[in-house]
Write a protein that holds these residues in place. Structure first.
Motif, short mmCIF file in Angstrom:
data_model
loop_
_atom_site.label_atom_id
_atom_site.label_comp_id
_atom_site.label_asym_id
_atom_site.label_seq_id
_atom_site.Cartn_x
_atom_site.Cartn_y
_atom_site.Cartn_z
N MET A 73 67.07 27.01 -32.71
CA MET A 73 66.04 26.18 -33.29
C MET A 73 64.87 26.10 -32.31
N ALA A 74 63.66 26.25 -32.83
CA ALA A 74 62.47 26.28 -31.99
C ALA A 74 62.07 24.88 -31.53
N ARG A 75 61.30 24.85 -30.48
CA ARG A 75 60.80 23.60 -29.93
C ARG A 75 59.70 23.08 -30.83
N SER A 76 59.62 21.77 -30.96
CA SER A 76 58.62 21.14 -31.82
C SER A 76 57.20 21.43 -31.31
N VAL A 77 56.27 21.66 -32.22
CA VAL A 77 54.90 22.02 -31.86
C VAL A 77 54.19 20.88 -31.13
N TRP A 78 54.44 19.65 -31.54
CA TRP A 78 53.74 18.53 -30.91
C TRP A 78 54.16 18.30 -29.47
N LYS A 79 55.34 18.80 -29.09
CA LYS A 79 55.79 18.68 -27.70
C LYS A 79 55.11 19.68 -26.80
N GLY A 80 54.72 20.82 -27.33
CA GLY A 80 54.12 21.87 -26.51
C GLY A 80 55.19 22.74 -25.88
N PRO A 81 54.77 23.81 -25.20
CA PRO A 81 55.75 24.72 -24.59
C PRO A 81 56.41 24.09 -23.38
N PHE A 82 57.67 24.45 -23.16
CA PHE A 82 58.37 23.94 -21.98
C PHE A 82 58.05 24.83 -20.79
N VAL A 83 57.58 24.23 -19.72
CA VAL A 83 57.36 24.92 -18.45
C VAL A 83 57.90 23.99 -17.38
N HIS A 84 58.74 24.50 -16.52
CA HIS A 84 59.32 23.68 -15.45
C HIS A 84 58.19 23.16 -14.57
N PRO A 85 58.19 21.86 -14.28
CA PRO A 85 57.09 21.27 -13.48
C PRO A 85 56.89 21.93 -12.12
N SER A 86 57.94 22.39 -11.49
CA SER A 86 57.78 23.03 -10.18
C SER A 86 56.99 24.34 -10.29
N LEU A 87 57.13 25.06 -11.41
CA LEU A 87 56.38 26.30 -11.59
C LEU A 87 54.88 26.03 -11.72
N ILE A 88 54.54 24.99 -12.45
CA ILE A 88 53.13 24.63 -12.60
C ILE A 88 52.55 24.25 -11.24
N LYS A 89 53.32 23.48 -10.48
CA LYS A 89 52.88 23.04 -9.16
C LYS A 89 52.69 24.22 -8.21
N LYS A 90 53.64 25.16 -8.21
CA LYS A 90 53.57 26.31 -7.31
C LYS A 90 52.42 27.25 -7.68
N THR A 91 52.20 27.48 -8.99
CA THR A 91 51.11 28.38 -9.39
C THR A 91 49.75 27.77 -9.10
N SER A 92 49.61 26.46 -9.29
CA SER A 92 48.31 25.83 -8.99
C SER A 92 48.04 25.86 -7.48
N LYS A 93 49.09 25.70 -6.68
CA LYS A 93 48.95 25.76 -5.23
C LYS A 93 48.54 27.17 -4.79
N GLN A 94 49.17 28.19 -5.40
CA GLN A 94 48.83 29.57 -5.07
C GLN A 94 47.40 29.92 -5.49
N SER A 95 46.96 29.38 -6.60
CA SER A 95 45.60 29.65 -7.07
C SER A 95 44.58 29.10 -6.07
N LYS A 96 44.87 27.93 -5.50
CA LYS A 96 43.96 27.33 -4.52
C LYS A 96 43.99 28.09 -3.20
N ASP A 97 45.19 28.48 -2.75
CA ASP A 97 45.35 29.17 -1.47
C ASP A 97 44.92 30.63 -1.54
N GLY A 98 45.12 31.24 -2.70
CA GLY A 98 44.83 32.66 -2.85
C GLY A 98 45.94 33.56 -2.35
N SER A 99 47.12 33.00 -2.09
CA SER A 99 48.25 33.81 -1.62
C SER A 99 48.86 34.59 -2.79
N LYS A 100 49.47 35.71 -2.47
CA LYS A 100 50.05 36.58 -3.50
C LYS A 100 51.57 36.70 -3.38
N ARG A 101 52.21 35.76 -2.69
CA ARG A 101 53.66 35.81 -2.57
C ARG A 101 54.31 35.52 -3.93
#
Length: 113
Positions: free
Chosen positions: A1-29
């Motif tokens: 069963m699919a996730r409800s549209v009003w909830k939005g897509p599930f993304v683990h909070p740590s992934l969002i945090k790590k990608t935003s940090k990498q975007s600011k730093d410019g690191s490619k690890r």
């Protein structure tokens, strides 16, 4: 069963945090993750991930075509060994099932009877 549209897509909070940090730093690890059920969002484009498949980490570079899919879709958990070729099947059925019997004269050569 699919996730409800009003909830939005599930993304683990740590992934969002790590990608935003990498975007600011410019690191490619690459970012190591076990969260195979996280959805790829547009902020992930251009980042590299290492997704765990249960045994090892599979390196993935996210492109625009991957947005909306799950991370786990790009790290297969099973390895297909392939089908047995027809030649091997034919050779296995035509081969004798019993081992070759030694001849009676072979015992006489050794001096034994």
């Amino acid at each position: 069963m699919a996730r409800s549209v009003w909830k939005g897509p599930f993304v683990h909070p740590s992934l969002i945090k790590k990608t935003s940090k990498q975007s600011k730093d410019g690191s490619k690890r690459p970012i190591k993750t076990w969260s195979r059920n996280s959805t790829i969002i547009p902020e992930f484009v251009g980042h590299k991930f290492e997704i765990h498949n249960g045994k090892k980490f599979i390196p993935i570079s996210v492109s625009e075509e991957m947005v909306g899919h799950k991370l786990g879709e790009f790290a297969p958990t099973r390895q297909f060994a392939g089908h047995t070729p027809a030649e091997k099947k034919a050779a296995a059925t035509s081969a004798p099932s019993s081992p070759v019997q030694p001849s009676a004269s072979s015992g006489a050569k050794d001096g034994k009877k």
